[in-house]
Design a protein around this motif. Structure first.
Motif, short mmCIF file in Angstrom:
data_model
loop_
_atom_site.label_atom_id
_atom_site.label_comp_id
_atom_site.label_asym_id
_atom_site.label_seq_id
_atom_site.Cartn_x
_atom_site.Cartn_y
_atom_site.Cartn_z
N GLY A 74 0.79 -1.22 0.00
CA GLY A 74 0.00 0.00 0.00
C GLY A 74 0.83 1.27 0.00
N ALA A 75 2.17 1.14 -0.04
CA ALA A 75 3.04 2.33 -0.06
C ALA A 75 2.69 3.20 -1.26
CB ALA A 75 4.50 1.90 -0.12
N LEU A 76 2.60 4.50 -1.02
CA LEU A 76 2.24 5.46 -2.07
C LEU A 76 3.50 5.94 -2.78
CD1 LEU A 76 0.05 7.23 -3.43
CD2 LEU A 76 0.43 8.89 -1.58
N TYR A 77 3.60 5.64 -4.09
CA TYR A 77 4.75 6.04 -4.89
C TYR A 77 4.56 7.39 -5.58
CZ TYR A 77 6.41 1.22 -4.48
OH TYR A 77 6.84 0.02 -4.01
N ALA A 78 3.36 7.65 -6.07
CA ALA A 78 3.15 8.89 -6.83
C ALA A 78 1.67 9.25 -6.88
CB ALA A 78 3.68 8.74 -8.26
N GLU A 79 1.44 10.53 -7.12
CA GLU A 79 0.11 11.05 -7.40
C GLU A 79 0.19 11.78 -8.73
OE1 GLU A 79 -1.11 11.95 -2.75
OE2 GLU A 79 -0.49 13.63 -4.04
N GLY A 80 -0.88 11.71 -9.51
CA GLY A 80 -0.86 12.34 -10.82
C GLY A 80 -2.18 13.01 -11.15
N TYR A 81 -2.12 13.84 -12.16
CA TYR A 81 -3.26 14.62 -12.59
C TYR A 81 -3.28 14.66 -14.12
CZ TYR A 81 -6.02 18.79 -13.73
OH TYR A 81 -6.93 19.65 -14.28
N ALA A 82 -4.46 14.61 -14.71
CA ALA A 82 -4.60 14.85 -16.14
C ALA A 82 -5.96 15.50 -16.39
CB ALA A 82 -4.49 13.57 -16.94
N LYS A 83 -5.95 16.57 -17.16
CA LYS A 83 -7.21 17.19 -17.57
C LYS A 83 -7.53 16.67 -18.97
CE LYS A 83 -9.78 21.45 -17.74
NZ LYS A 83 -9.76 22.88 -17.42
N ILE A 84 -8.68 16.02 -19.06
CA ILE A 84 -9.15 15.46 -20.32
C ILE A 84 -10.12 16.45 -20.96
CG2 ILE A 84 -10.59 13.64 -21.36
CD1 ILE A 84 -9.75 11.81 -19.06
N VAL A 85 -9.94 16.69 -22.24
CA VAL A 85 -10.92 17.45 -23.01
C VAL A 85 -11.50 16.49 -24.04
CG1 VAL A 85 -11.27 19.29 -24.71
CG2 VAL A 85 -9.93 19.72 -22.65
N TRP A 86 -12.83 16.47 -24.14
CA TRP A 86 -13.47 15.61 -25.15
C TRP A 86 -13.35 16.31 -26.49
CZ3 TRP A 86 -13.63 11.06 -23.44
CH2 TRP A 86 -14.22 10.06 -24.21
N PHE A 87 -13.01 15.55 -27.52
CA PHE A 87 -12.54 16.12 -28.78
C PHE A 87 -13.29 15.53 -29.96
CE2 PHE A 87 -9.11 16.19 -32.09
CZ PHE A 87 -8.89 17.56 -32.12
N ASP A 88 -13.76 16.41 -30.85
CA ASP A 88 -14.40 15.99 -32.10
C ASP A 88 -13.27 15.77 -33.10
OD1 ASP A 88 -15.46 16.24 -34.83
OD2 ASP A 88 -17.33 16.85 -33.86
N ARG A 89 -13.06 14.51 -33.48
CA ARG A 89 -11.91 14.14 -34.31
C ARG A 89 -12.01 14.66 -35.75
NH1 ARG A 89 -11.87 8.31 -31.40
NH2 ARG A 89 -10.44 8.86 -29.72
N LYS A 90 -13.22 14.87 -36.25
CA LYS A 90 -13.38 15.37 -37.61
C LYS A 90 -13.24 16.89 -37.64
CE LYS A 90 -16.54 15.54 -41.51
NZ LYS A 90 -17.90 15.32 -41.97
N GLU A 91 -13.94 17.56 -36.75
CA GLU A 91 -13.92 19.03 -36.72
C GLU A 91 -12.66 19.60 -36.08
OE1 GLU A 91 -16.21 20.85 -38.31
OE2 GLU A 91 -17.14 18.95 -38.92
N ARG A 92 -11.95 18.75 -35.31
CA ARG A 92 -10.72 19.16 -34.61
C ARG A 92 -10.97 20.26 -33.58
NH1 ARG A 92 -8.13 14.89 -35.33
NH2 ARG A 92 -6.16 15.83 -34.79
#
Length: 135
Positions: A102-120
């Motif tokens: 259970g030792a804690l090695y790291a914490e991380g963050y990511a902000k996801i944006v939902w993306f329209d792949r055709k319209e970019r």
């Protein structure tokens, strides 16, 4: 709910010998790969964002806080948390802990944006993700 938001996914990942660097511990890029694998596995479990779909996730910001050296052999547990949702975005958080101790090695963050792949351009966040987000 934790300080990071709602726990939405847990993934067990073995550290490979090749993940080690010249200093004898996991290279910092390995932590980001663990975060990425957890995110992709989580979204796939929700049937969201697969290749070929018209929309999907892109990461616009990511960070990590390295708290403890990670050495081979080890198996880690990567927990993913859904934080606040915006119109087109979702904050996600990750923790990497030792599966046995259970030792804690790291914490991380990511902000996801939902993306329209055709319209970019950004697209509305799927309701499935909005429902999982912390309020």
């Amino acid at each position: 709910m934790s300080e990071f938001g709602n726990l939405v996914h847990t993934l067990s990942v073995p550290l490979r010998w090749g993940d080690m660097d010249a200093y004898g511990h996991a290279n910092n890029t390995v932590y980001f790969r663990f975060f990425e694998e957890a995110r992709i596995t989580w979204l796939a479990s929700l049937s969201l964002g697969a290749e070929g779909e018209p929309t999907g996730p892109v990461i616009i910001k990511t960070s990590a806080t390295f708290l403890k050296e990670l050495n081979h052999p080890a198996t880690v547990e990567v927990r993913t948390y859904a934080g606040k949702a915006g119109k087109t975005s979702l904050e996600t958080w990750h923790t990497i802990t030792d599966e046995k101790t259970g030792a804690l090695y790291a914490e991380g963050y990511a902000k996801i944006v939902w993306f329209d792949r055709k319209e970019r351009t950004s697209a509305p966040l799927p309701q499935t993700l909005r429902d999982l987000a912390a309020e």
